[in-house]
Design an enzyme around this catalytic site. Sequence first.
Site, PDB file in Angstrom:
ATOM      1  N   ASN A 194      -1.253  21.049 -19.962  1.00 19.94           N
ATOM      2  CA  ASN A 194      -1.562  20.364 -21.217  1.00 19.94           C
ATOM      3  C   ASN A 194      -1.537  21.306 -22.425  1.00 19.94           C
ATOM      4  O   ASN A 194      -2.019  20.940 -23.502  1.00 19.94           O
ATOM      5  CB  ASN A 194      -2.929  19.679 -21.127  1.00 19.94           C
ATOM      6  CG  ASN A 194      -2.906  18.531 -20.140  1.00 19.94           C
ATOM      7  OD1 ASN A 194      -1.939  17.792 -20.069  1.00 19.94           O
ATOM      8  ND2 ASN A 194      -3.966  18.398 -19.351  1.00 19.94           N
ATOM      9  N   ARG A 231       0.811  -1.227   0.000  1.00 19.07           N
ATOM     10  CA  ARG A 231       0.000   0.000   0.000  1.00 19.07           C
ATOM     11  C   ARG A 231       0.849   1.284   0.000  1.00 19.07           C
ATOM     12  O   ARG A 231       0.383   2.338   0.392  1.00 19.07           O
ATOM     13  CB  ARG A 231      -0.981   0.024   1.171  1.00 19.07           C
ATOM     14  CG  ARG A 231      -1.941  -1.148   1.136  1.00 19.07           C
ATOM     15  CD  ARG A 231      -3.085  -0.984   2.103  1.00 19.07           C
ATOM     16  NE  ARG A 231      -3.916  -2.167   2.048  1.00 19.07           N
ATOM     17  CZ  ARG A 231      -3.662  -3.290   2.723  1.00 19.07           C
ATOM     18  NH1 ARG A 231      -2.611  -3.354   3.508  1.00 19.07           N
ATOM     19  NH2 ARG A 231      -4.464  -4.315   2.603  1.00 19.07           N
ATOM     20  N   LYS A 264       2.229  11.761 -10.353  1.00 17.35           N
ATOM     21  CA  LYS A 264       1.371  10.890 -11.176  1.00 17.35           C
ATOM     22  C   LYS A 264       2.168   9.661 -11.590  1.00 17.35           C
ATOM     23  O   LYS A 264       3.276   9.798 -12.133  1.00 17.35           O
ATOM     24  CB  LYS A 264       0.915  11.619 -12.438  1.00 17.35           C
ATOM     25  CG  LYS A 264      -0.236  12.573 -12.241  1.00 17.35           C
ATOM     26  CD  LYS A 264      -0.691  13.043 -13.621  1.00 17.35           C
ATOM     27  CE  LYS A 264      -1.774  14.077 -13.557  1.00 17.35           C
ATOM     28  NZ  LYS A 264      -2.135  14.571 -14.891  1.00 17.35           N
ATOM     29  N   LYS A 277       6.111  23.712 -12.399  1.00 16.60           N
ATOM     30  CA  LYS A 277       5.232  22.555 -12.234  1.00 16.60           C
ATOM     31  C   LYS A 277       4.882  22.383 -10.756  1.00 16.60           C
ATOM     32  O   LYS A 277       3.729  22.116 -10.415  1.00 16.60           O
ATOM     33  CB  LYS A 277       5.875  21.286 -12.802  1.00 16.60           C
ATOM     34  CG  LYS A 277       4.964  20.077 -12.611  1.00 16.60           C
ATOM     35  CD  LYS A 277       5.097  19.000 -13.630  1.00 16.60           C
ATOM     36  CE  LYS A 277       4.049  17.908 -13.361  1.00 16.60           C
ATOM     37  NZ  LYS A 277       4.210  16.720 -14.162  1.00 16.60           N
ATOM     38  N   GLU A 328       8.927  20.717 -23.699  1.00 15.60           N
ATOM     39  CA  GLU A 328       8.182  20.825 -22.438  1.00 15.60           C
ATOM     40  C   GLU A 328       8.715  21.998 -21.601  1.00 15.60           C
ATOM     41  O   GLU A 328       7.963  22.637 -20.873  1.00 15.60           O
ATOM     42  CB  GLU A 328       8.264  19.519 -21.642  1.00 15.60           C
ATOM     43  CG  GLU A 328       7.701  18.295 -22.356  1.00 15.60           C
ATOM     44  CD  GLU A 328       6.163  18.213 -22.365  1.00 15.60           C
ATOM     45  OE1 GLU A 328       5.499  19.056 -21.748  1.00 15.60           O
ATOM     46  OE2 GLU A 328       5.634  17.293 -23.016  1.00 15.60           O
ATOM     47  N   ARG A 337      -4.117  22.717 -13.028  1.00 14.08           N
ATOM     48  CA  ARG A 337      -3.117  21.752 -13.515  1.00 14.08           C
ATOM     49  C   ARG A 337      -3.330  21.438 -15.000  1.00 14.08           C
ATOM     50  O   ARG A 337      -2.391  21.046 -15.702  1.00 14.08           O
ATOM     51  CB  ARG A 337      -3.157  20.473 -12.654  1.00 14.08           C
ATOM     52  CG  ARG A 337      -1.973  19.551 -12.885  1.00 14.08           C
ATOM     53  CD  ARG A 337      -1.835  18.466 -11.822  1.00 14.08           C
ATOM     54  NE  ARG A 337      -0.731  17.575 -12.126  1.00 14.08           N
ATOM     55  CZ  ARG A 337      -0.196  16.705 -11.282  1.00 14.08           C
ATOM     56  NH1 ARG A 337      -0.661  16.595 -10.059  1.00 14.08           N
ATOM     57  NH2 ARG A 337       0.806  15.933 -11.651  1.00 14.08           N
ATOM     58  N   HIS A 367      -1.599  15.248 -29.011  1.00 17.22           N
ATOM     59  CA  HIS A 367      -2.077  13.862 -28.902  1.00 17.22           C
ATOM     60  C   HIS A 367      -2.764  13.416 -30.189  1.00 17.22           C
ATOM     61  O   HIS A 367      -2.635  12.266 -30.607  1.00 17.22           O
ATOM     62  CB  HIS A 367      -3.061  13.719 -27.734  1.00 17.22           C
ATOM     63  CG  HIS A 367      -2.370  13.679 -26.398  1.00 17.22           C
ATOM     64  ND1 HIS A 367      -2.978  14.110 -25.238  1.00 17.22           N
ATOM     65  CD2 HIS A 367      -1.142  13.257 -26.043  1.00 17.22           C
ATOM     66  CE1 HIS A 367      -2.132  13.956 -24.234  1.00 17.22           C
ATOM     67  NE2 HIS A 367      -1.019  13.451 -24.692  1.00 17.22           N
ATOM     68  N   GLU A 389      -5.664  17.767 -10.356  1.00 22.69           N
ATOM     69  CA  GLU A 389      -6.105  18.275 -11.659  1.00 22.69           C
ATOM     70  C   GLU A 389      -7.592  18.573 -11.713  1.00 22.69           C
ATOM     71  O   GLU A 389      -8.315  18.105 -12.584  1.00 22.69           O
ATOM     72  CB  GLU A 389      -5.686  17.310 -12.794  1.00 22.69           C
ATOM     73  CG  GLU A 389      -5.751  17.976 -14.160  1.00 22.69           C
ATOM     74  CD  GLU A 389      -4.978  17.238 -15.250  1.00 22.69           C
ATOM     75  OE1 GLU A 389      -3.962  16.602 -14.960  1.00 22.69           O
ATOM     76  OE2 GLU A 389      -5.426  17.341 -16.407  1.00 22.69           O
ATOM     77  N   HIS A 425       6.615  12.555 -28.657  1.00 26.03           N
ATOM     78  CA  HIS A 425       5.683  13.339 -27.851  1.00 26.03           C
ATOM     79  C   HIS A 425       6.075  14.832 -27.786  1.00 26.03           C
ATOM     80  O   HIS A 425       5.255  15.713 -28.025  1.00 26.03           O
ATOM     81  CB  HIS A 425       5.592  12.739 -26.441  1.00 26.03           C
ATOM     82  CG  HIS A 425       4.678  13.475 -25.532  1.00 26.03           C
ATOM     83  ND1 HIS A 425       3.310  13.500 -25.708  1.00 26.03           N
ATOM     84  CD2 HIS A 425       4.928  14.253 -24.447  1.00 26.03           C
ATOM     85  CE1 HIS A 425       2.768  14.251 -24.776  1.00 26.03           C
ATOM     86  NE2 HIS A 425       3.721  14.720 -23.998  1.00 26.03           N
ATOM     87  N   HIS A 439      -1.173  19.999 -25.924  1.00 25.71           N
ATOM     88  CA  HIS A 439      -1.319  18.546 -25.879  1.00 25.71           C
ATOM     89  C   HIS A 439      -2.552  18.030 -26.606  1.00 25.71           C
ATOM     90  O   HIS A 439      -2.554  16.892 -27.063  1.00 25.71           O
ATOM     91  CB  HIS A 439      -1.318  18.042 -24.431  1.00 25.71           C
ATOM     92  CG  HIS A 439       0.055  18.039 -23.809  1.00 25.71           C
ATOM     93  ND1 HIS A 439       0.823  19.184 -23.697  1.00 25.71           N
ATOM     94  CD2 HIS A 439       0.814  17.041 -23.278  1.00 25.71           C
ATOM     95  CE1 HIS A 439       1.977  18.883 -23.117  1.00 25.71           C
ATOM     96  NE2 HIS A 439       2.003  17.591 -22.859  1.00 25.71           N
TER      97      HIS A 439
END
Length: 363
Positions: free
Chosen positions: A249, A125, A147, A231, A189, A245, A256, A241, A269, A252
């Site tokens: 993106n 856990r 994340k 960040k 980025e 947040r 994407h 998010e 990417h 993006h």
Amino acid sequence: MTARSHEVAVAGDAPYTIHIGADLLGDGALLARSLRGRDVMLVSDRNVAPLYADRVAAALQAARPEAQVHRHVLPAGEAAKTLAHFAEVTTALAEARMRRDATLFALGGGVIGDLAGFAAACWMRGIDCVQLPTTLLAMVDSSVGGKTAVDLPQGKNLVGAFHPPRAVIADTAALRTLPPRELRAGLAEVVKYGALGDADFLDWLDDHADALLAMDDAALAEAIARSCAHKAAIVARDPFEHGERALLNLGHTFGHAIETEQGYDGLNHGEAVAVGMVLAAQLSEVLGLAPAADTARLRALLQRLGLPVALPSGLDPDRLLAHMRLDKKAQADGLRFIVWDGIGRARVLAGVPEAAVLDVLGR
Ligand SMILES: NC(=O)c1ccc[n+]([C@@H]2O[C@H](COP(=O)([O-])OP(=O)(O)OC[C@H]3O[C@@H](n4cnc5c(N)ncnc54)[C@H](O)[C@@H]3O)[C@@H](O)[C@H]2O)c1
């Protein structure tokens, strides 16, 4: 510039520090600072482990002779970010009899950081995870913010958890072995942080573009520290998010769509995000939100950094639009984009008319 290390504090329920500088992977005292017990699992991939795993293990062992350093090495690349490899890491943790006070070190790019971080989140856990990012993308993005995830055949990052690291240690010297295309992808980025919220940072990037491409340690460390500070601040204000947040993106939604349409076999990417940011700036122009001069400035900087700034030829605007309708960020109220009111002033805009998007895609 002379080399100097930087520290960025990340606030939140589980605060931690990002350490950035040259040769930190050999700094045993720094690496050992996060250990609670003596058990360590070093997870890496087949490209990175031969380059850096011995150095990390030796430095840890020298600083903490009683440490038991185990290793698990995975295949390199996105294809390895699976539940099967996640299970393999948990089996390695079980076989090494890791307890709650064990520490997992994730040595590699974002793939290793995401997968090993997820294993640390789940093992008993949750055990401590120290991120040792070795790509620029991982240093400025994936290692920060907690994340973690693996992919499913149905989509990327579908199974995961929020699990903030205990520390992030980014060794800028490790970037010297990175393929140049991966370095440039990471720079996209970095530019994103300036574009979305810090016009002064874009000026700094303009001034230091050559030093960054030449992998000057001091310039890289400063660029990484400034990116991480952005960040960290955003993540601290919106850890899950629910709002701000989403600004991370920027570029993006377009990016994407390009990656999906090219079957993940065209632009990488970072390159897709570079094109996506220019398209987001053009969309802002079309919507009357921002001046064309700001788009031109962003485009020029990305070009200087060796990144693509226009849609690859042969992509069908209608098909790209169809991918965007399925994007996670598309909601009931229609297409949702990160736009800007000019350099450094990004915001979320819902209900963007499809005609404006098609205009930008050149139909
Ligand atoms: N968790 C987050 O918030 C977050 C954010 C952005 C991206 N990501 C994830 O990050 C992943 C992409 O990360 P990436 O771009 O670092 O890819 P990656 O981990 O696949 O690394 C790219 C390639 O470079 C190699 N490599 C890494 N470091 C090296 C070094 N120092 N020298 C030589 N080779 C090296 C790797 O083996 C790999 O082949 C994606 O899975 C993406 O979903 C996560």
